[in-house]
Write an enzyme that holds these catalytic residues in place. Structure first.
Site, PDB file in Angstrom:
ATOM      1  N   ARG A  96      -9.123  57.180 -21.108  1.00 17.27           N
ATOM      2  CA  ARG A  96      -8.661  56.810 -19.772  1.00 17.27           C
ATOM      3  C   ARG A  96      -8.267  58.029 -18.946  1.00 17.27           C
ATOM      4  O   ARG A  96      -8.380  58.021 -17.718  1.00 17.27           O
ATOM      5  CB  ARG A  96      -7.493  55.825 -19.853  1.00 17.27           C
ATOM      6  N   ASP A 131       1.958  63.971 -25.065  1.00 17.68           N
ATOM      7  CA  ASP A 131       2.344  62.571 -25.223  1.00 17.68           C
ATOM      8  C   ASP A 131       2.441  62.198 -26.694  1.00 17.68           C
ATOM      9  O   ASP A 131       3.374  61.509 -27.110  1.00 17.68           O
ATOM     10  CB  ASP A 131       1.331  61.674 -24.513  1.00 17.68           C
ATOM     11  N   THR A 191       0.037  55.963 -18.810  1.00 21.83           N
ATOM     12  CA  THR A 191      -1.071  56.920 -18.667  1.00 21.83           C
ATOM     13  C   THR A 191      -2.178  56.453 -17.723  1.00 21.83           C
ATOM     14  O   THR A 191      -2.610  57.200 -16.839  1.00 21.83           O
ATOM     15  CB  THR A 191      -1.655  57.235 -20.054  1.00 21.83           C
TER      16      THR A 191
END
Length: 550
Positions: free
Chosen positions: A170, A307, A87
């Site tokens: 992130r 995810d 990621t």
């Protein structure tokens, strides 16, 4: 006046007037050339393989993925150009047009020798969380280059706005770049959207108002049922496979799921995470008035929930198919809103993914395809024991992160032991570990026995100051994840092949089968906006996707 004199006057009039018309026409052409979209929306879907566009195609509605395919441009052979498909590096590479070797985000975390510990890719001890989160110490300071969002703001002297939104920190921090007007991520403990003091000292009124709606609890209280009867999902395996991880609070991984509204973190493993993200995006567009000013604004949006679901259930699950059918509807609602807000054709959207995913190993082995699971801890222990036996009790390993081994170079120098010598011992040990394909010296990649294709992927991965010394390369189809679910992070096609779709202002409908790379996205968007590409960009413009004369 004589006729001859009249003709002369008329001739002189047009002689002098022609340059005026010419100048006016050129000015008009120049004005048209410098037109730009009102808003760019960058969408990254967390864990979306390219084949999902077509596996579920017949069941998508007309306004989401199908609209992008019908009205936009499709890069059909689009791949990551480096090995560690995860990621953090994915989002950084999409927005910088670069690779971990240059932008420095080599993993979701990595080992830092000077600190003798792993750090998160967006960790920043100099900032504090803003909002209800006490752990929101995130910023882009570990990112070594600019993003396309930075370049846009620089180009117009910071008169445009960039907002970035994602459930994961992130995935919000890295796309927003160093100059973001606001990057927001989800705090799973409180159920609120938060940020850090890198961006601001207090949440804007609109974010506080959005948090007060308590949408996570409202959505989770509905549970999760399939959109359609289970028999409708012929593209997926039957429900209740023994290799699925399931959801907290449910005895079996089968529909319908009960979801605890007091556990907001659950939204990240259900379609409600995508709905919440879309809701937050629309609220941001309205509150920040994106696309309504003189200069192009940018919304960087990441859908993280695929995810969470993908890791637990895998690509062939009913859960993942249902999530994508619902995500398709969220996209359609977002595009319909943008049509009304900015006007159809006045905004540009691109969509890609930060990585793909491998099929669940048990699904593969049940169908006679080589695959399996390995225990990373046991392999690392065997390597340490083997090294200690060979080098008189010294294993020389300081840290291991994302399959990379960080060696104690100082101690090795004292003992007169080379990296090559350590590599040879580990390679001998690897012969007894069938799942290990190779042990690679990252400092001498050009000399390693790799295919030229994979060699380049590892070269693009290697950052001299942050990467390890050796890398353990595993066989295709094998994963180091528990007993259930699946994962990603390899240089193989199931992890590297992701979508890249563009549609809207400046985009020419069509498709290409030419190989394109994730590093091509930022320079292509930069060309569309008439700005410099990011400082570390190495990609190429996908010329066939852009309308000429803009």
């Amino acid at each position: 006046m004589k006729p001859a004199a009249v003709k002369t006057c008329i001739l002189l009039f047009f002689v002098f007037l022609t340059p005026v018309f010419t100048i006016g026409t050129k000015a008009q052409q120049r004005s048209e050339t410098l037109r730009r979209p009102k808003l760019v929306v960058g969408i990254v879907v967390d864990q979306m393989r390219y084949d999902y566009l077509y596996r579920y195609y017949d069941k998508y509605q007309e306004g989401g993925f199908k609209r992008m395919l019908r009205e936009g441009f499709n890069c059909r052979d689009h791949h990551y150009h480096y090995a560690n498909t995860s990621t953090g590096p994915g989002h950084a590479s999409v927005y910088t047009g670069s690779s971990p070797a240059i932008h420095g985000i080599i993993g979701n975390d990595w080992y830092v020798r000077s600190l003798n510990k792993n750090i998160n890719c967006v960790a920043d001890s100099t900032v504090s969380g803003v909002g209800t989160s006490k752990t929101g110490k995130g910023s882009p300071r570990n990112l070594l280059v600019t993003t396309v969002t930075d370049q846009l703001r620089i180009a117009n002297n910071f008169r445009s706005k960039t907002i970035s939104i994602a459930l994961k920190d992130r995935s919000a921090v890295l796309p927003g770049g160093h100059t973001s007007n606001g990057s927001y991520w989800f705090d799973g403990d409180s159920g609120d959207w938060v940020t850090s003091t890198f961006y601001m000292s207090a949440l804007p009124d609109w974010v506080q108002a959005f948090n007060k709606k308590k949408l996570p609890a409202q959505y989770l209280s509905k549970g999760w049922e399939t959109l359609f009867p289970v028999k409708y999902y012929q593209e997926s395996t039957s429900d209740d496979q023994g290799y699925e991880e399931g959801l907290e609070g449910n005895q079996k991984p089968v529909f319908p799921y009960k979801l605890d509204p007091t556990e907001p973190d659950l939204v990240g493993s259900t379609p409600w995470g995508n709905k919440l993200t879309k809701d937050m995006a629309i609220a941001a567009i309205q509150a920040e008035n994106l696309g309504k000013g003189q200069f192009t604004d940018f919304l960087a949006l990441s859908f993280s929930a695929p995810d969470g679901v993908g890791h637990k259930f895998g690509p062939n699950s009913i859960e993942q198919q249902d999530l994508y059918l619902r995500l398709d509807r969220e996209l359609a609602q977002l595009f319909d809103f943008l049509d009304q807000w900015n006007g159809k054709g006045n905004y540009t959207v691109f969509l890609t993914a930060d990585h793909g995913v491998v099929d669940v190993p048990e699904f593969l082995t049940n169908n006679k395809i080589p695959s399996g699971r390995y225990n990373a801890g046991e392999i690392h222990t065997k390597i340490r024991e083997g090294l200690a036996k060979e080098f008189g009790g010294e294993h020389f390993i300081k840290g291991i992160s994302s399959g990379q081994i960080y060696l104690d170079r100082k101690r090795m120098k004292e003992k007169n032991v080379s990296i090559a010598a350590v590599q040879d011992v580990i390679r001998e040990l690897a012969e007894e570990i069938p799942v290990v394909a190779n042990v690679v010296n990252l400092h001498k990649l050009n000399q390693e026995p790799l295919t030229e294709y994979h060699k380049q992927l590892y070269i693009n991965d290697f950052n001299a100051k942050r990467s390890g010394d050796l890398l353990i390369m595993f066989q295709p189809g094998w994963i180091g994840r528990g007993k259930h679910g699946t994962t990603h992070g390899t240089p193989y096609n199931y992890d590297t092949h992701v979508p890249f779709l563009l549609f809207g202002w400046g985009i020419k409908p069509g498709e290409t089968f030419d190989r394109t790379h994730i590093s091509d996205i930022a320079p292509t968007v930069s060309a569309l906006l008439h700005i410099l590409p990011p400082s570390g960009s190495t990609g190429k413009i996908v010329k066939d996707a852009l309308r000429h004369g803009l």
